[in-house]
Motif scaffolding. Structure first.
Motif, PDB file in Angstrom:
ATOM      1  N   ARG A  28       0.819  -1.224   0.000  1.00  0.00           N
ATOM      2  CA  ARG A  28       0.000   0.000   0.000  1.00  0.00           C
ATOM      3  C   ARG A  28       0.846   1.263   0.000  1.00  0.00           C
ATOM      4  N   THR A  29       2.166   1.086  -0.069  1.00  0.00           N
ATOM      5  CA  THR A  29       3.048   2.243  -0.150  1.00  0.00           C
ATOM      6  C   THR A  29       2.875   2.905  -1.518  1.00  0.00           C
ATOM      7  N   PRO A  30       2.642   4.225  -1.561  1.00  0.00           N
ATOM      8  CA  PRO A  30       2.501   4.892  -2.862  1.00  0.00           C
ATOM      9  C   PRO A  30       3.681   4.582  -3.781  1.00  0.00           C
ATOM     10  N   GLY A  31       3.376   4.183  -5.010  1.00  0.00           N
ATOM     11  CA  GLY A  31       4.395   3.772  -5.964  1.00  0.00           C
ATOM     12  C   GLY A  31       4.535   2.271  -6.065  1.00  0.00           C
ATOM     13  N   SER A  32       4.019   1.558  -5.041  1.00  0.00           N
ATOM     14  CA  SER A  32       4.014   0.095  -5.067  1.00  0.00           C
ATOM     15  C   SER A  32       2.598  -0.457  -4.855  1.00  0.00           C
ATOM     16  N   HIS A  33       1.631   0.411  -4.804  1.00  0.00           N
ATOM     17  CA  HIS A  33       0.289   0.051  -4.367  1.00  0.00           C
ATOM     18  C   HIS A  33      -0.576  -0.611  -5.438  1.00  0.00           C
ATOM     19  N   LEU A  34      -0.122  -0.685  -6.668  1.00  0.00           N
ATOM     20  CA  LEU A  34      -0.942  -1.271  -7.736  1.00  0.00           C
ATOM     21  C   LEU A  34      -0.360  -2.575  -8.263  1.00  0.00           C
ATOM     22  N   LYS A  35       0.489  -3.213  -7.491  1.00  0.00           N
ATOM     23  CA  LYS A  35       1.109  -4.449  -7.956  1.00  0.00           C
ATOM     24  C   LYS A  35       0.271  -5.657  -7.548  1.00  0.00           C
ATOM     25  N   GLY A 144      11.666 -16.262   4.044  1.00  0.00           N
ATOM     26  CA  GLY A 144      10.938 -15.062   3.661  1.00  0.00           C
ATOM     27  C   GLY A 144      11.808 -13.986   3.051  1.00  0.00           C
ATOM     28  N   VAL A 145      11.291 -12.753   3.125  1.00  0.00           N
ATOM     29  CA  VAL A 145      11.929 -11.605   2.489  1.00  0.00           C
ATOM     30  C   VAL A 145      12.741 -10.828   3.527  1.00  0.00           C
ATOM     31  N   ILE A 146      13.905 -10.354   3.106  1.00  0.00           N
ATOM     32  CA  ILE A 146      14.691  -9.428   3.926  1.00  0.00           C
ATOM     33  C   ILE A 146      14.507  -8.048   3.311  1.00  0.00           C
ATOM     34  N   TRP A 147      13.825  -7.157   4.027  1.00  0.00           N
ATOM     35  CA  TRP A 147      13.489  -5.859   3.459  1.00  0.00           C
ATOM     36  C   TRP A 147      14.564  -4.815   3.765  1.00  0.00           C
ATOM     37  N   HIS A 148      14.776  -3.941   2.791  1.00  0.00           N
ATOM     38  CA  HIS A 148      15.632  -2.785   3.000  1.00  0.00           C
ATOM     39  C   HIS A 148      14.990  -1.923   4.092  1.00  0.00           C
ATOM     40  N   PRO A 149      15.777  -1.350   5.000  1.00  0.00           N
ATOM     41  CA  PRO A 149      15.195  -0.545   6.092  1.00  0.00           C
ATOM     42  C   PRO A 149      14.271   0.570   5.606  1.00  0.00           C
ATOM     43  N   GLU A 150      14.605   1.207   4.477  1.00  0.00           N
ATOM     44  CA  GLU A 150      13.776   2.302   3.984  1.00  0.00           C
ATOM     45  C   GLU A 150      12.390   1.815   3.558  1.00  0.00           C
ATOM     46  N   VAL A 151      12.309   0.568   3.098  1.00  0.00           N
ATOM     47  CA  VAL A 151      11.018   0.014   2.683  1.00  0.00           C
ATOM     48  C   VAL A 151      10.102  -0.124   3.899  1.00  0.00           C
ATOM     49  N   LYS A 153      10.326   1.562   6.715  1.00  0.00           N
ATOM     50  CA  LYS A 153       9.977   2.918   7.168  1.00  0.00           C
ATOM     51  C   LYS A 153       8.865   3.516   6.309  1.00  0.00           C
ATOM     52  N   ASN A 154       8.993   3.360   4.975  1.00  0.00           N
ATOM     53  CA  ASN A 154       8.026   3.968   4.067  1.00  0.00           C
ATOM     54  C   ASN A 154       6.652   3.312   4.135  1.00  0.00           C
ATOM     55  N   SER A 155       6.620   2.082   4.622  1.00  0.00           N
ATOM     56  CA  SER A 155       5.340   1.367   4.677  1.00  0.00           C
ATOM     57  C   SER A 155       4.498   1.790   5.876  1.00  0.00           C
ATOM     58  N   GLN A 156       5.099   2.450   6.846  1.00  0.00           N
ATOM     59  CA  GLN A 156       4.378   2.825   8.057  1.00  0.00           C
ATOM     60  C   GLN A 156       3.241   3.800   7.739  1.00  0.00           C
ATOM     61  N   GLY A 157       2.116   3.570   8.386  1.00  0.00           N
ATOM     62  CA  GLY A 157       0.974   4.440   8.185  1.00  0.00           C
ATOM     63  C   GLY A 157       0.051   4.007   7.067  1.00  0.00           C
ATOM     64  N   HIS A 158       0.327   2.865   6.444  1.00  0.00           N
ATOM     65  CA  HIS A 158      -0.520   2.395   5.341  1.00  0.00           C
ATOM     66  C   HIS A 158      -1.253   1.104   5.683  1.00  0.00           C
TER      67      HIS A 158
END
Length: 334
Positions: A28-35, A144-151, A153-158
């Motif tokens: 749901r992060t803007p820019g990834s929300h339509l995948k 599972g997936v190992i996420w980049h820290p910025e990912v 952070k950017n997902s918070q609030g969605h």
């Protein structure tokens, strides 16, 4: 259940694929929300328990797919096991490195084996919806997936929160927000330094471009067709174009003019992805026979130890064969 019924249950039609739209923390992060995320054989690395899985049982590897419109990204992440892609539609810009600083554009039919311990992401470029199949090594998908820290952070609030055990809490679906100590911790700078990086030039040996596919010596003498060994171990009996240790390998067959590969069997687990055209598959197993017609984009999970043949129905057909070993043995022709 007879063999025909079993085979019908092991067939996933492209037109019947069911996507998940909240499989990962960035959904749901803007820019990834339509995948769209598809779990075709095995649950893959989907973090959501609500993700639809077409065929849950695996035998050493998972088959999935990613679909998305232009401009939409799959965010930077890493895996501990093999991740291979086959582009089916559109163009994808794959980018990698701790900051996503390197990239390459892949088109229809291009194959890549992405090294482990490397951050990678991808987005669709151009005007067309993009779709590519994925192959993930292992039955448990390497944790599972190992996420980049910025990912993260950017997902918070969605509304999506990644727990420390790798599962996803979806507040829009009724889940509670996890406590702070239940959340997946961010990678530290020291941990980030442990990941590898490759220049674009260093990455290209892991890519087999469709225009550069080269035929290998055919496994089936006397048949007019082309066979391609695309990814596999440099120690294998096949001269694979991409030489990588993935515990899986990818081959392909190009058939036309009603050419037919004879009945044969392999020791390795097989999954067929019919990339184009129509291909009739005949399967013999435990004294029974079944047939199925694969159309463009269909995926068939072949029973381990089964005998099978492939026949072109009309025009030209192109079929990928995913094998559960990076050092597959030659097939036994019956």
């Amino acid at each position: 259940m007879n063999l025909q019924q079993e085979i019908n249950q092991q067939l996933v039609r492209y037109m019947e694929l069911i996507p998940g739209t909240s499989a990962f923390i960035d959904a749901r992060t803007p820019g990834s929300h339509l995948k769209d995320n598809f779990c075709i054989i095995g649950a893959g690395v989907a973090e959501s328990s609500r993700q639809h899985v077409h065929i849950r049982d695996t035998a050493g590897f998972n088959i999935g797919a990613a679909g998305q419109p232009p401009g939409i990204k799959n965010s930077l992440h890493s895996h501990r096991t093999a991740e291979l892609f086959v582009v089916f539609k559109g163009q994808f810009r794959l980018y990698w490195g701790n900051d996503g600083e390197y990239d390459a554009v892949l088109s229809k039919g291009d194959v890549i084996s992405i090294p482990t311990n490397l951050f990678r992401g991808f987005e669709v470029v151009g005007r067309d919806y993009g779709f590519m199949y994925s192959v993930l090594g292992g039955d448990d998908s390497g944790g599972g997936v190992i996420w980049h820290p910025e990912v993260i952070k950017n997902s918070q609030g969605h509304g999506l929160y990644l727990r420390a055990d790798g599962s996803l809490a979806d507040t829009q679906a009724g889940d509670e927000v996890p406590a702070e100590d239940e959340l997946m911790p961010l990678l530290t700078e020291q941990e980030m330094q442990q990941f590898d990086t490759y220049t674009t030039e260093q990455m290209m040996p892991y890519v087999a471009l469709s225009k550069d596919y080269r035929p290998v010596v055919n496994d089936f003498a006397g048949v007019d067709y082309q066979q391609f060994a695309l990814t596999g171990s440099p120690l294998a009996n096949y001269d694979f174009q991409v030489k990588s240790h993935d515990e899986v390998s990818i081959q392909a067959y190009r058939l036309e003019n009603q050419a037919k590969l004879p009945m044969h069997t392999r020791k390795e687990k097989q999954v067929l992805i019919n990339f184009s055209g129509d291909t009739e598959i005949e399967i013999k197993h435990q004294g029974e026979t079944a047939k199925v017609l694969l159309t463009t984009g269909d995926v068939l999970n072949v029973p381990v130890g089964a005998e099978l043949s492939l026949a072109n129905v009309r025009g030209e057909s192109f079929t990928y064969c995913i094998l559960g070993s990076d050092q597959p043995e030659k097939p036994e022709v019956l």
